[in-house]
Design a protein around this motif. Structure first.
Motif, PDB file in Angstrom:
ATOM      1  N   ASN A 158       1.332 -68.642 -39.623  1.00  0.00           N
ATOM      2  CA  ASN A 158       0.231 -68.675 -38.658  1.00  0.00           C
ATOM      3  C   ASN A 158      -0.830 -67.611 -38.939  1.00  0.00           C
ATOM      4  O   ASN A 158      -1.570 -67.213 -38.052  1.00  0.00           O
ATOM      5  CB  ASN A 158       0.775 -68.484 -37.234  1.00  0.00           C
ATOM      6  CG  ASN A 158       1.668 -69.634 -36.820  1.00  0.00           C
ATOM      7  OD1 ASN A 158       1.376 -70.781 -37.114  1.00  0.00           O
ATOM      8  ND2 ASN A 158       2.761 -69.317 -36.150  1.00  0.00           N
ATOM      9  N   SER A 159      -0.867 -67.119 -40.188  1.00  0.00           N
ATOM     10  CA  SER A 159      -1.880 -66.124 -40.538  1.00  0.00           C
ATOM     11  C   SER A 159      -2.634 -66.600 -41.769  1.00  0.00           C
ATOM     12  O   SER A 159      -2.240 -67.555 -42.428  1.00  0.00           O
ATOM     13  CB  SER A 159      -1.222 -64.767 -40.828  1.00  0.00           C
ATOM     14  OG  SER A 159      -0.589 -64.781 -42.094  1.00  0.00           O
ATOM     15  N   ASN A 160      -3.740 -65.912 -42.079  1.00  0.00           N
ATOM     16  CA  ASN A 160      -4.522 -66.291 -43.257  1.00  0.00           C
ATOM     17  C   ASN A 160      -4.109 -65.496 -44.493  1.00  0.00           C
ATOM     18  O   ASN A 160      -4.785 -65.514 -45.504  1.00  0.00           O
ATOM     19  CB  ASN A 160      -6.025 -66.104 -42.992  1.00  0.00           C
ATOM     20  CG  ASN A 160      -6.350 -64.678 -42.571  1.00  0.00           C
ATOM     21  OD1 ASN A 160      -5.467 -63.816 -42.558  1.00  0.00           O
ATOM     22  ND2 ASN A 160      -7.598 -64.437 -42.221  1.00  0.00           N
ATOM     23  N   VAL A 161      -2.994 -64.790 -44.400  1.00  0.00           N
ATOM     24  CA  VAL A 161      -2.479 -64.036 -45.542  1.00  0.00           C
ATOM     25  C   VAL A 161      -1.715 -64.980 -46.464  1.00  0.00           C
ATOM     26  O   VAL A 161      -0.854 -65.726 -46.011  1.00  0.00           O
ATOM     27  CB  VAL A 161      -1.558 -62.892 -45.067  1.00  0.00           C
ATOM     28  CG1 VAL A 161      -0.934 -62.169 -46.248  1.00  0.00           C
ATOM     29  CG2 VAL A 161      -2.334 -61.909 -44.202  1.00  0.00           C
ATOM     30  N   THR A 162      -2.042 -64.953 -47.750  1.00  0.00           N
ATOM     31  CA  THR A 162      -1.378 -65.869 -48.682  1.00  0.00           C
ATOM     32  C   THR A 162      -0.421 -65.160 -49.636  1.00  0.00           C
ATOM     33  O   THR A 162       0.396 -65.796 -50.283  1.00  0.00           O
ATOM     34  CB  THR A 162      -2.423 -66.630 -49.524  1.00  0.00           C
ATOM     35  OG1 THR A 162      -3.233 -65.684 -50.230  1.00  0.00           O
ATOM     36  CG2 THR A 162      -3.304 -67.501 -48.644  1.00  0.00           C
ATOM     37  N   SER A 163      -0.522 -63.832 -49.755  1.00  0.00           N
ATOM     38  CA  SER A 163       0.353 -63.090 -50.667  1.00  0.00           C
ATOM     39  C   SER A 163       1.527 -62.507 -49.887  1.00  0.00           C
ATOM     40  O   SER A 163       1.332 -61.752 -48.938  1.00  0.00           O
ATOM     41  CB  SER A 163      -0.420 -61.968 -51.357  1.00  0.00           C
ATOM     42  OG  SER A 163      -1.497 -62.502 -52.073  1.00  0.00           O
ATOM     43  N   LYS A 164       2.729 -62.884 -50.290  1.00  0.00           N
ATOM     44  CA  LYS A 164       3.920 -62.464 -49.551  1.00  0.00           C
ATOM     45  C   LYS A 164       4.290 -61.015 -49.873  1.00  0.00           C
ATOM     46  O   LYS A 164       4.481 -60.657 -51.035  1.00  0.00           O
ATOM     47  CB  LYS A 164       5.099 -63.376 -49.899  1.00  0.00           C
ATOM     48  CG  LYS A 164       6.366 -63.054 -49.106  1.00  0.00           C
ATOM     49  CD  LYS A 164       7.533 -63.918 -49.520  1.00  0.00           C
ATOM     50  CE  LYS A 164       7.373 -65.341 -49.012  1.00  0.00           C
ATOM     51  NZ  LYS A 164       8.578 -66.142 -49.248  1.00  0.00           N
ATOM     52  N   PRO A 165       4.402 -60.146 -48.852  1.00  0.00           N
ATOM     53  CA  PRO A 165       4.836 -58.770 -49.094  1.00  0.00           C
ATOM     54  C   PRO A 165       6.326 -58.733 -49.395  1.00  0.00           C
ATOM     55  O   PRO A 165       7.057 -59.676 -49.068  1.00  0.00           O
ATOM     56  CB  PRO A 165       4.523 -58.060 -47.777  1.00  0.00           C
ATOM     57  CG  PRO A 165       4.551 -59.142 -46.754  1.00  0.00           C
ATOM     58  CD  PRO A 165       4.102 -60.403 -47.442  1.00  0.00           C
ATOM     59  N   PRO A 166       6.819 -57.645 -50.004  1.00  0.00           N
ATOM     60  CA  PRO A 166       8.253 -57.571 -50.334  1.00  0.00           C
ATOM     61  C   PRO A 166       9.105 -57.315 -49.096  1.00  0.00           C
ATOM     62  O   PRO A 166       8.617 -56.829 -48.076  1.00  0.00           O
ATOM     63  CB  PRO A 166       8.319 -56.367 -51.286  1.00  0.00           C
ATOM     64  CG  PRO A 166       7.176 -55.499 -50.878  1.00  0.00           C
ATOM     65  CD  PRO A 166       6.090 -56.462 -50.460  1.00  0.00           C
ATOM     66  N   VAL A 167      10.386 -57.655 -49.213  1.00  0.00           N
ATOM     67  CA  VAL A 167      11.359 -57.300 -48.179  1.00  0.00           C
ATOM     68  C   VAL A 167      11.642 -55.805 -48.310  1.00  0.00           C
ATOM     69  O   VAL A 167      11.712 -55.278 -49.418  1.00  0.00           O
ATOM     70  CB  VAL A 167      12.662 -58.111 -48.372  1.00  0.00           C
ATOM     71  CG1 VAL A 167      13.733 -57.660 -47.393  1.00  0.00           C
ATOM     72  CG2 VAL A 167      12.387 -59.601 -48.221  1.00  0.00           C
ATOM     73  N   THR A 168      11.785 -55.113 -47.196  1.00  0.00           N
ATOM     74  CA  THR A 168      12.055 -53.672 -47.228  1.00  0.00           C
ATOM     75  C   THR A 168      13.279 -53.352 -46.380  1.00  0.00           C
ATOM     76  O   THR A 168      13.365 -53.776 -45.222  1.00  0.00           O
ATOM     77  CB  THR A 168      10.841 -52.871 -46.728  1.00  0.00           C
ATOM     78  OG1 THR A 168       9.721 -53.133 -47.570  1.00  0.00           O
ATOM     79  CG2 THR A 168      11.124 -51.381 -46.753  1.00  0.00           C
ATOM     80  N   LEU A 169      14.226 -52.636 -46.952  1.00  0.00           N
ATOM     81  CA  LEU A 169      15.403 -52.144 -46.236  1.00  0.00           C
ATOM     82  C   LEU A 169      15.431 -50.625 -46.341  1.00  0.00           C
ATOM     83  O   LEU A 169      15.055 -50.059 -47.364  1.00  0.00           O
ATOM     84  CB  LEU A 169      16.699 -52.717 -46.830  1.00  0.00           C
ATOM     85  CG  LEU A 169      16.928 -54.227 -46.711  1.00  0.00           C
ATOM     86  CD1 LEU A 169      18.259 -54.596 -47.349  1.00  0.00           C
ATOM     87  CD2 LEU A 169      16.899 -54.681 -45.262  1.00  0.00           C
ATOM     88  N   ARG A 170      15.897 -49.981 -45.266  1.00  0.00           N
ATOM     89  CA  ARG A 170      15.983 -48.520 -45.272  1.00  0.00           C
ATOM     90  C   ARG A 170      17.443 -48.098 -45.096  1.00  0.00           C
ATOM     91  O   ARG A 170      18.055 -48.389 -44.069  1.00  0.00           O
ATOM     92  CB  ARG A 170      15.123 -47.939 -44.147  1.00  0.00           C
ATOM     93  CG  ARG A 170      13.643 -48.251 -44.317  1.00  0.00           C
ATOM     94  CD  ARG A 170      12.850 -47.863 -43.085  1.00  0.00           C
ATOM     95  NE  ARG A 170      13.250 -48.643 -41.921  1.00  0.00           N
ATOM     96  CZ  ARG A 170      13.019 -48.266 -40.671  1.00  0.00           C
ATOM     97  NH1 ARG A 170      12.432 -47.125 -40.431  1.00  0.00           N
ATOM     98  NH2 ARG A 170      13.383 -49.036 -39.666  1.00  0.00           N
ATOM     99  N   LEU A 171      17.979 -47.440 -46.110  1.00  0.00           N
ATOM    100  CA  LEU A 171      19.344 -46.944 -46.053  1.00  0.00           C
ATOM    101  C   LEU A 171      19.330 -45.474 -45.694  1.00  0.00           C
ATOM    102  O   LEU A 171      18.316 -44.785 -45.848  1.00  0.00           O
ATOM    103  CB  LEU A 171      20.056 -47.148 -47.391  1.00  0.00           C
ATOM    104  CG  LEU A 171      20.390 -48.588 -47.768  1.00  0.00           C
ATOM    105  CD1 LEU A 171      19.214 -49.234 -48.478  1.00  0.00           C
ATOM    106  CD2 LEU A 171      21.609 -48.634 -48.684  1.00  0.00           C
ATOM    107  N   VAL A 172      20.476 -44.982 -45.224  1.00  0.00           N
ATOM    108  CA  VAL A 172      20.608 -43.573 -44.862  1.00  0.00           C
ATOM    109  C   VAL A 172      21.771 -42.992 -45.662  1.00  0.00           C
ATOM    110  O   VAL A 172      22.880 -43.535 -45.649  1.00  0.00           O
ATOM    111  CB  VAL A 172      20.870 -43.427 -43.345  1.00  0.00           C
ATOM    112  CG1 VAL A 172      21.035 -41.969 -42.972  1.00  0.00           C
ATOM    113  CG2 VAL A 172      19.737 -44.049 -42.539  1.00  0.00           C
ATOM    114  N   PHE A 173      21.499 -41.879 -46.381  1.00  0.00           N
ATOM    115  CA  PHE A 173      22.524 -41.234 -47.205  1.00  0.00           C
ATOM    116  C   PHE A 173      22.537 -39.729 -46.951  1.00  0.00           C
ATOM    117  O   PHE A 173      21.495 -39.149 -46.607  1.00  0.00           O
ATOM    118  CB  PHE A 173      22.260 -41.468 -48.692  1.00  0.00           C
ATOM    119  CG  PHE A 173      22.510 -42.867 -49.162  1.00  0.00           C
ATOM    120  CD1 PHE A 173      23.801 -43.348 -49.306  1.00  0.00           C
ATOM    121  CD2 PHE A 173      21.465 -43.712 -49.464  1.00  0.00           C
ATOM    122  CE1 PHE A 173      24.042 -44.643 -49.735  1.00  0.00           C
ATOM    123  CE2 PHE A 173      21.678 -45.002 -49.903  1.00  0.00           C
ATOM    124  CZ  PHE A 173      22.979 -45.467 -50.043  1.00  0.00           C
TER     125      PHE A 173
END
Length: 325
Positions: free
Chosen positions: A92-107
């Motif tokens: 539902n947006s005019n953005v055509t370039s898919k951003p990456p998936v982001t996960l945040r781990l804690v160490f």
């Protein structure tokens, strides 16, 4: 992280591990699903235990425990779910370039030096081998001895990256006692706390350590247009950035769809990023047939890192609907 000697002969992992993820409420809601159906399916199909911390905090800790293969399956399923969410948000947006998936781990912070490696060699190797972006926060998470490690990429790249990180962490156990990060509850009516607590998870690319309050300032600038003095001036807002350090250049490829939000109205946003970072930023003209625009950042290593951070935060805010064009 016990049983570190139980390594499979082919170099793979064959141990029981516990990994912790830092997630915002919306991300947690996504993996829980309606009536808990999504997380139940993840638990059953991966064989890993997935527990989500309780509380009214804007951030939650998701703990994944099990045999390594089960953990990797769980990570793969979580990353694929987040990719589905991104795809759905883009319809539902005019953005055509898919951003990456982001996960945040804690160490534990004591293990992060091994993950970075001498002169950044190990983290560079992991990036090149997996194709994922890996960023280690320079500062400890509040009231803890842990750091956030942010991984971005495709679900496949993220899962491969987690494999490599687990291998490094098993070879370098934590030193001393670990004080785990526990997200704080958000006081009623104080929405700014959300951004303050989320700031440590926004790692600045490279190996530059910025105090927690400085990351908060950067995050607020990226999201709320709060003007700050230039990092390159004589009394910088962020002490420790040496604008006189040797200059270098870094090139980024930004999708055409996003370039407007980086430039801002009449160049206001790009000028703000230039002023705050102290870096020179040049955006190449559009090329016929190309969906990307070349952005060249020139300055000291620290200035380049801050400029990259602000650009990435700006892109993230637009994609997730947090930013205002």
């Amino acid at each position: 992280m016990s049983d570190k000697d139980e390594m499979a002969s082919d170099g793979g992992l064959n141990v029981t591990l516990t990994l912790r993820l830092l997630m915002h409420g919306k991300e947690v809601g996504s993996i829980i699903g309606k009536k808990g159906e999504t997380v139940k399916k993840m638990r059953e199909e991966s064989g890993a235990r997935i527990n989500i911390s309780e509380g009214s905090s804007p951030e939650r800790i998701v703990t994944i425990t099990g045999p390594t293969e089960g953990i990797f399956r769980a990570f793969s399923m979580i990353a694929e779910k987040f990719e589905e969410d991104i795809t759905a948000a883009m319809t539902n947006s005019n953005v055509t370039s898919k951003p990456p998936v982001t996960l945040r781990l804690v160490f534990p912070g004591s293990q992060c030096g091994s993950l970075i490696g001498k002169g950044g060699s190990k983290i560079k190797e992991i990036r090149e081998t997996t194709g994922a972006q890996v960023q280690v926060a320079g500062d400890m998470l509040p009231d803890s001895t842990e750091r956030a490690v942010t991984i971005s990429g495709t679900p496949r790249a993220i899962t491969q990256c987690v494999r490599h990180i687990c291998s490094v962490m098993l070879e370098s156990p934590p030193k001393g006692a670990t004080i785990p990060y526990r997200p704080k509850a958000m006081p009623a009516g104080n929405h700014a706390v959300l951004q303050q607590h989320s700031a440590p998870a926004f790692a600045i690319p490279g190996q530059y350590a910025f105090p927690h309050q400085d990351l908060t300032k950067l995050h607020q600038l990226a999201m709320q247009h709060i003007p700050l003095p230039s990092l390159g001036q004589s009394n910088p807002t962020f002490p420790g950035l040496d604008a006189s350090a040797p200059t270098s250049s870094q090139e980024l490829a930004i999708p055409n769809d996003f370039i407007g939000c980086i430039i801002g109205r009449q160049g206001s946003k790009i000028n703000e990023i230039r002023q705050v970072s102290g870096a020179h930023i040049k955006i190449a003209s559009a090329t016929d047939g190309s969906a990307m625009r070349q952005v060249t950042i020139t300055g000291s290593p620290a200035s380049i890192s801050v400029a990259q951070y602000l650009i990435n935060a700006r892109l993230s805010s637009v994609v997730t609907g947090l930013g205002v064009l």
